[in-house]
Design a protein around this motif. Structure first.
Motif, PDB file in Angstrom:
ATOM      1  N   THR A   1       0.826  -1.205   0.000  1.00  0.00           N
ATOM      2  CA  THR A   1       0.000   0.000   0.000  1.00  0.00           C
ATOM      3  C   THR A   1       0.864   1.260   0.000  1.00  0.00           C
ATOM      4  O   THR A   1       0.633   2.201  -0.768  1.00  0.00           O
ATOM      5  N   VAL A   2       1.861   1.279   0.873  1.00  0.00           N
ATOM      6  CA  VAL A   2       2.744   2.444   0.974  1.00  0.00           C
ATOM      7  C   VAL A   2       3.658   2.547  -0.248  1.00  0.00           C
ATOM      8  O   VAL A   2       3.878   3.635  -0.798  1.00  0.00           O
ATOM      9  N   GLN A   3       4.180   1.398  -0.663  1.00  0.00           N
ATOM     10  CA  GLN A   3       5.129   1.384  -1.775  1.00  0.00           C
ATOM     11  C   GLN A   3       4.509   1.929  -3.057  1.00  0.00           C
ATOM     12  O   GLN A   3       5.152   2.675  -3.803  1.00  0.00           O
ATOM     13  N   PHE A   4       3.263   1.560  -3.322  1.00  0.00           N
ATOM     14  CA  PHE A   4       2.600   1.971  -4.561  1.00  0.00           C
ATOM     15  C   PHE A   4       1.608   3.115  -4.341  1.00  0.00           C
ATOM     16  O   PHE A   4       0.831   3.440  -5.250  1.00  0.00           O
ATOM     17  N   ASP A   5       1.617   3.672  -3.125  1.00  0.00           N
ATOM     18  CA  ASP A   5       0.729   4.776  -2.782  1.00  0.00           C
ATOM     19  C   ASP A   5      -0.726   4.448  -3.173  1.00  0.00           C
ATOM     20  O   ASP A   5      -1.441   5.241  -3.794  1.00  0.00           O
ATOM     21  N   PHE A   6      -1.142   3.261  -2.777  1.00  0.00           N
ATOM     22  CA  PHE A   6      -2.471   2.771  -3.138  1.00  0.00           C
ATOM     23  C   PHE A   6      -3.438   3.080  -2.001  1.00  0.00           C
ATOM     24  O   PHE A   6      -3.242   2.623  -0.864  1.00  0.00           O
ATOM     25  N   GLN A   7      -4.475   3.847  -2.304  1.00  0.00           N
ATOM     26  CA  GLN A   7      -5.434   4.236  -1.271  1.00  0.00           C
ATOM     27  C   GLN A   7      -6.798   4.486  -1.894  1.00  0.00           C
ATOM     28  O   GLN A   7      -6.921   4.820  -3.074  1.00  0.00           O
ATOM     29  N   TYR A   8      -7.820   4.298  -1.074  1.00  0.00           N
ATOM     30  CA  TYR A   8      -9.182   4.582  -1.529  1.00  0.00           C
ATOM     31  C   TYR A   8     -10.070   4.807  -0.312  1.00  0.00           C
ATOM     32  O   TYR A   8      -9.732   4.414   0.818  1.00  0.00           O
ATOM     33  N   ASP A   9     -11.214   5.423  -0.543  1.00  0.00           N
ATOM     34  CA  ASP A   9     -12.178   5.676   0.532  1.00  0.00           C
ATOM     35  C   ASP A   9     -13.154   4.510   0.576  1.00  0.00           C
ATOM     36  O   ASP A   9     -13.850   4.238  -0.408  1.00  0.00           O
TER      37      ASP A   9
ATOM     38  N   ASP B   1       3.537   9.547  10.370  1.00  0.00           N
ATOM     39  CA  ASP B   1       4.588   8.542  10.224  1.00  0.00           C
ATOM     40  C   ASP B   1       3.977   7.260   9.678  1.00  0.00           C
ATOM     41  O   ASP B   1       2.919   6.813  10.127  1.00  0.00           O
ATOM     42  N   GLN B   2       4.642   6.649   8.721  1.00  0.00           N
ATOM     43  CA  GLN B   2       4.127   5.400   8.134  1.00  0.00           C
ATOM     44  C   GLN B   2       4.024   4.284   9.166  1.00  0.00           C
ATOM     45  O   GLN B   2       3.236   3.360   9.005  1.00  0.00           O
ATOM     46  N   TRP B   3       4.821   4.377  10.218  1.00  0.00           N
ATOM     47  CA  TRP B   3       4.773   3.337  11.250  1.00  0.00           C
ATOM     48  C   TRP B   3       3.432   3.309  11.976  1.00  0.00           C
ATOM     49  O   TRP B   3       3.048   2.290  12.534  1.00  0.00           O
ATOM     50  N   VAL B   4       2.731   4.442  11.958  1.00  0.00           N
ATOM     51  CA  VAL B   4       1.374   4.469  12.537  1.00  0.00           C
ATOM     52  C   VAL B   4       0.458   3.549  11.735  1.00  0.00           C
ATOM     53  O   VAL B   4      -0.349   2.791  12.297  1.00  0.00           O
TER      54      VAL B   4
END
Length: 256
Positions: free
Chosen positions: A26-34, A202-205
């Motif tokens: 998710t973080v690597q490819f900046d994949f997000q959705y609502d 922070d991505q660690w969250v």
């Protein structure tokens, strides 16, 4: 301490591994959705709570049936031992049969079970013992023994049914599959919410929240799995079978 970490097993590490991979992708490819996370509750939480509640009810029923079995068997023994018309050898024989029946049921329910046919055979021996000596019992005493033997049979048969028949396997399989899929669905949605509400996070969250929520779900599933068989002596909430086994010291003296 060992019992408290008994809910951690291979499923736990598999679920956490999937969650870790899902967040990384998710973080690597900046994949997000609502996505409305209410669907997660409907898909996972509701059936999971249902199966846990069902397993807990089965455990409570097992306690009730075991208590009925133990009480009935002790009462049968007392009625036989207090019958002055019976020889001491006959009373000793009945005592042996009663202790054997109790031992066999507890063994059958335990982690190294025996055939339930042996339990039924022992119960039949007690019934046959009373039937063969019918003339040596008063009518009231005979009826009392038969009534309490009904409780013995009922307790044993119902407890055996609880051991052999579990909560629906399909629902448990469904829950496990969706728990594994949960981080795949949840991570992008959580990423979207965090990035849209917080200017800098922070991505660690994201890693922590996804791993923690996945751990909670798989731990609840593992608790339910342990409650499925409350007799195997592996879980924290398993029934203490030794408390229901009848021993010589629990019964009245043969000389009475």
């Amino acid at each position: 301490m060992e019992k408290y970490i008994s809910i951690i097993n291979q499923r736990t590490f598999l679920a956490l591994g999937i969650a870790l991979l899902a967040v990384f992708v998710t973080v690597q490819f900046d994949f997000q959705y609502d996505f409305d996370l209410t669907m997660i509750s409907i898909a996972i939480i509701f059936p999971l709570v249902f199966t846990i509640r069902s397993a807990f009810k089965r455990r409570e029923k097992a306690l009730e049936f075991l208590s009925r079995f133990r009480t009935g068997l002790i009462t049968v023994d007392t009625s036989i031992q207090q019958n002055p018309r019976l020889e001491i050898t006959d009373r000793a024989e009945a005592r042996t049969q009663i202790l054997t029946l109790s031992e066999r049921l507890i063994t059958y329910l335990g982690p190294e079970p025996m055939s339930y046919d042996e339990v039924r055979s022992s119960a039949g021996e007690i019934t046959a013992f009373v039937a063969q000596r019918q003339v040596q019992f008063k009518t009231s005493a005979s009826l009392k023994i038969h009534n309490f033997m009904r409780d013995v049979y009922s307790g044993a048969e119902n407890t055996a049914a609880i051991k052999e028949h579990r909560t629906p396997t399909s629902i448990r399989a469904y829950c496990l599959i969706f728990i594994y899929l949960y981080p795949v669905i949840y991570s992008p949605s959580l990423y979207y919410r965090l990035s849209s509400t917080l200017n800098d996070f922070d991505q660690w969250v994201l890693y922590f929240l996804c791993l923690f929520s996945t751990f909670i779900l798989i731990s609840l599933f593992n608790v339910q799995e342990q409650l499925e068989n409350p007799f195997d002596q592996k879980g924290l909430d398993d029934i203490r079978l030794s408390k229901f086994e009848i021993r010589e010291k629990d019964l009245i003296n043969l000389e009475n």
